[in-house]
Design a protein around this motif. Structure first.
Motif, PDB file in Angstrom:
ATOM      1  N   ALA A 144       0.819  -1.225  -0.126  1.00  0.00           N
ATOM      2  CA  ALA A 144       0.088   0.032  -0.060  1.00  0.00           C
ATOM      3  C   ALA A 144       0.831   1.214   0.155  1.00  0.00           C
ATOM      4  N   PHE A 145       1.982   1.221   0.827  1.00  0.00           N
ATOM      5  CA  PHE A 145       2.812   2.500   0.683  1.00  0.00           C
ATOM      6  C   PHE A 145       3.624   2.479  -0.428  1.00  0.00           C
ATOM      7  N   LEU A 146       3.884   1.354  -1.252  1.00  0.00           N
ATOM      8  CA  LEU A 146       4.516   1.649  -2.410  1.00  0.00           C
ATOM      9  C   LEU A 146       3.555   2.302  -3.609  1.00  0.00           C
ATOM     10  N   ASP A 147       2.314   1.655  -3.371  1.00  0.00           N
ATOM     11  CA  ASP A 147       1.097   2.183  -4.309  1.00  0.00           C
ATOM     12  C   ASP A 147       1.039   3.860  -4.150  1.00  0.00           C
ATOM     13  N   GLU A 148       1.056   4.272  -2.911  1.00  0.00           N
ATOM     14  CA  GLU A 148       0.634   5.595  -2.284  1.00  0.00           C
ATOM     15  C   GLU A 148       2.044   6.439  -3.068  1.00  0.00           C
ATOM     16  N   LEU A 149       3.217   5.933  -2.843  1.00  0.00           N
ATOM     17  CA  LEU A 149       4.370   6.485  -3.528  1.00  0.00           C
ATOM     18  C   LEU A 149       4.305   6.583  -4.897  1.00  0.00           C
ATOM     19  N   TYR A 150       4.013   5.425  -5.530  1.00  0.00           N
ATOM     20  CA  TYR A 150       3.860   5.580  -7.112  1.00  0.00           C
ATOM     21  C   TYR A 150       2.816   6.646  -7.330  1.00  0.00           C
ATOM     22  N   LEU A 151       1.669   6.575  -6.750  1.00  0.00           N
ATOM     23  CA  LEU A 151       0.776   7.350  -7.348  1.00  0.00           C
ATOM     24  C   LEU A 151       0.941   8.989  -7.108  1.00  0.00           C
ATOM     25  N   GLU A 152       1.752   9.233  -5.771  1.00  0.00           N
ATOM     26  CA  GLU A 152       2.246  10.580  -5.606  1.00  0.00           C
ATOM     27  C   GLU A 152       3.282  10.989  -6.549  1.00  0.00           C
ATOM     28  N   TRP A 153       4.109  10.244  -6.899  1.00  0.00           N
ATOM     29  CA  TRP A 153       5.130  10.675  -7.917  1.00  0.00           C
ATOM     30  C   TRP A 153       4.612  10.825  -9.116  1.00  0.00           C
ATOM     31  N   ARG A 154       3.418  10.187  -9.724  1.00  0.00           N
ATOM     32  CA  ARG A 154       2.862  10.198 -10.918  1.00  0.00           C
ATOM     33  C   ARG A 154       1.866  11.427 -10.839  1.00  0.00           C
ATOM     34  N   GLY A 155       1.508  12.059  -9.761  1.00  0.00           N
ATOM     35  CA  GLY A 155       0.650  12.914  -9.397  1.00  0.00           C
ATOM     36  C   GLY A 155      -0.740  12.495  -9.650  1.00  0.00           C
ATOM     37  N   LEU A 156      -1.000  11.403  -9.171  1.00  0.00           N
ATOM     38  CA  LEU A 156      -2.161  10.903  -9.324  1.00  0.00           C
ATOM     39  C   LEU A 156      -3.101  10.411  -7.857  1.00  0.00           C
ATOM     40  N   ARG A 157      -2.133  11.001  -6.867  1.00  0.00           N
ATOM     41  CA  ARG A 157      -2.655  10.592  -5.355  1.00  0.00           C
ATOM     42  C   ARG A 157      -3.707  11.323  -5.299  1.00  0.00           C
ATOM     43  N   ILE A 158      -4.829  10.758  -4.483  1.00  0.00           N
ATOM     44  CA  ILE A 158      -5.871  11.483  -4.210  1.00  0.00           C
ATOM     45  C   ILE A 158      -6.050  11.527  -2.445  1.00  0.00           C
ATOM     46  N   HIS A 159      -5.941  12.544  -1.950  1.00  0.00           N
ATOM     47  CA  HIS A 159      -5.966  12.635  -0.447  1.00  0.00           C
ATOM     48  C   HIS A 159      -7.446  12.592   0.096  1.00  0.00           C
ATOM     49  N   GLU A 160      -7.713  11.658   0.342  1.00  0.00           N
ATOM     50  CA  GLU A 160      -9.034  11.220   0.957  1.00  0.00           C
ATOM     51  C   GLU A 160      -9.212  11.583   2.534  1.00  0.00           C
ATOM     52  N   SER A 161      -8.264  11.953   3.283  1.00  0.00           N
ATOM     53  CA  SER A 161      -8.501  12.270   4.839  1.00  0.00           C
ATOM     54  C   SER A 161      -9.385  13.571   4.908  1.00  0.00           C
ATOM     55  N   THR A 162     -10.299  13.483   5.662  1.00  0.00           N
ATOM     56  CA  THR A 162     -11.077  14.783   6.112  1.00  0.00           C
ATOM     57  C   THR A 162      -9.847  15.817   6.368  1.00  0.00           C
ATOM     58  N   GLU A 163      -9.107  15.456   7.117  1.00  0.00           N
ATOM     59  CA  GLU A 163      -7.971  16.752   7.436  1.00  0.00           C
ATOM     60  C   GLU A 163      -7.386  17.290   6.241  1.00  0.00           C
ATOM     61  N   ASP A 164      -7.017  16.508   5.337  1.00  0.00           N
ATOM     62  CA  ASP A 164      -6.406  17.043   4.018  1.00  0.00           C
ATOM     63  C   ASP A 164      -7.423  17.697   3.260  1.00  0.00           C
ATOM     64  N   LEU A 165      -8.606  17.456   3.211  1.00  0.00           N
ATOM     65  CA  LEU A 165      -9.823  18.221   2.448  1.00  0.00           C
ATOM     66  C   LEU A 165      -9.925  19.655   2.976  1.00  0.00           C
ATOM     67  N   HIS A 166      -9.537  19.648   4.296  1.00  0.00           N
ATOM     68  CA  HIS A 166      -9.736  21.149   4.937  1.00  0.00           C
ATOM     69  C   HIS A 166      -8.606  22.076   4.247  1.00  0.00           C
ATOM     70  N   HIS A 167      -7.590  21.235   4.151  1.00  0.00           N
ATOM     71  CA  HIS A 167      -6.479  22.342   3.873  1.00  0.00           C
ATOM     72  C   HIS A 167      -6.068  22.442   2.262  1.00  0.00           C
ATOM     73  N   GLU A 168      -6.975  21.857   1.579  1.00  0.00           N
ATOM     74  CA  GLU A 168      -6.762  22.081   0.176  1.00  0.00           C
ATOM     75  C   GLU A 168      -8.027  22.781  -0.357  1.00  0.00           C
TER      76      GLU A 168
END
Length: 168
Positions: A144-168
């Protein structure tokens, strides 16, 4: 590949849920045994194994749903490339740590099996059996961390936590 990975995380979460049900059954069985005067030695050990299994098996699903606790004080102040750089650095470190955890968890199972390590409780369970839950959970967590790293690297990562939603 995305469908397969999401399925892996879902299966791991369902297994964690099953472990929680096993904890409930074990505790209920122990309580009923005490009430009717029937000794049920060793059941508490299995409840402990199931509880540990639930914790480890739920790690990946919790990560992928954005439910892990994150300290976003610094991250919330950053934008653009600096924020992305910090996200990538954090994910690289977390992936490395999850990889070490997975490696040593699998190694522990192998050693317990090789040395025929048994629990010291009345249940006398070969320790590699409950340790498999930990090893599987940490391996899926690493994936799962490899997956997240790959997605972030490619710019495809979605920040789903409610905390992240408040900051963006």
């Amino acid at each position: 590949m995305r469908k397969w990975l999401d399925g892996l995380y879902d299966v791991s979460a369902w297994l964690a849920g099953l472990c929680m049900i096993l904890v409930l059954v074990a505790v209920t069985f122990t309580i009923l045994g005490r009430l009717i005067g029937f000794p049920v030695g060793g059941v508490d050990s299995y409840a402990g194994y199931a509880m540990a299994g639930a914790g480890f098996l739920a790690l990946a699903s919790t990560l992928k749903k954005g439910e892990h606790i994150r300290v976003t004080l610094v991250l919330g102040m950053l934008r653009g490339a600096k924020r992305r750089g910090l996200e990538l650095a954090a994910l690289m470190i977390a992936t490395l740590l999850a990889g070490f955890l997975a490696f040593y968890s699998v190694r522990l199972v192998w050693q317990s099996w090789s040395f025929q390590d048994m629990s010291t409780g009345i249940d006398a369970t070969p320790m590699w059996i409950p340790q498999i839950l930990m090893a599987v959970g940490t391996l899926v967590f690493f994936i799962a961390f490899l997956d997240e790293l790959y997605l972030e690297w490619r710019g495809l990562r979605i920040h789903e936590s409610t905390e992240d939603l408040h900051h963006e």
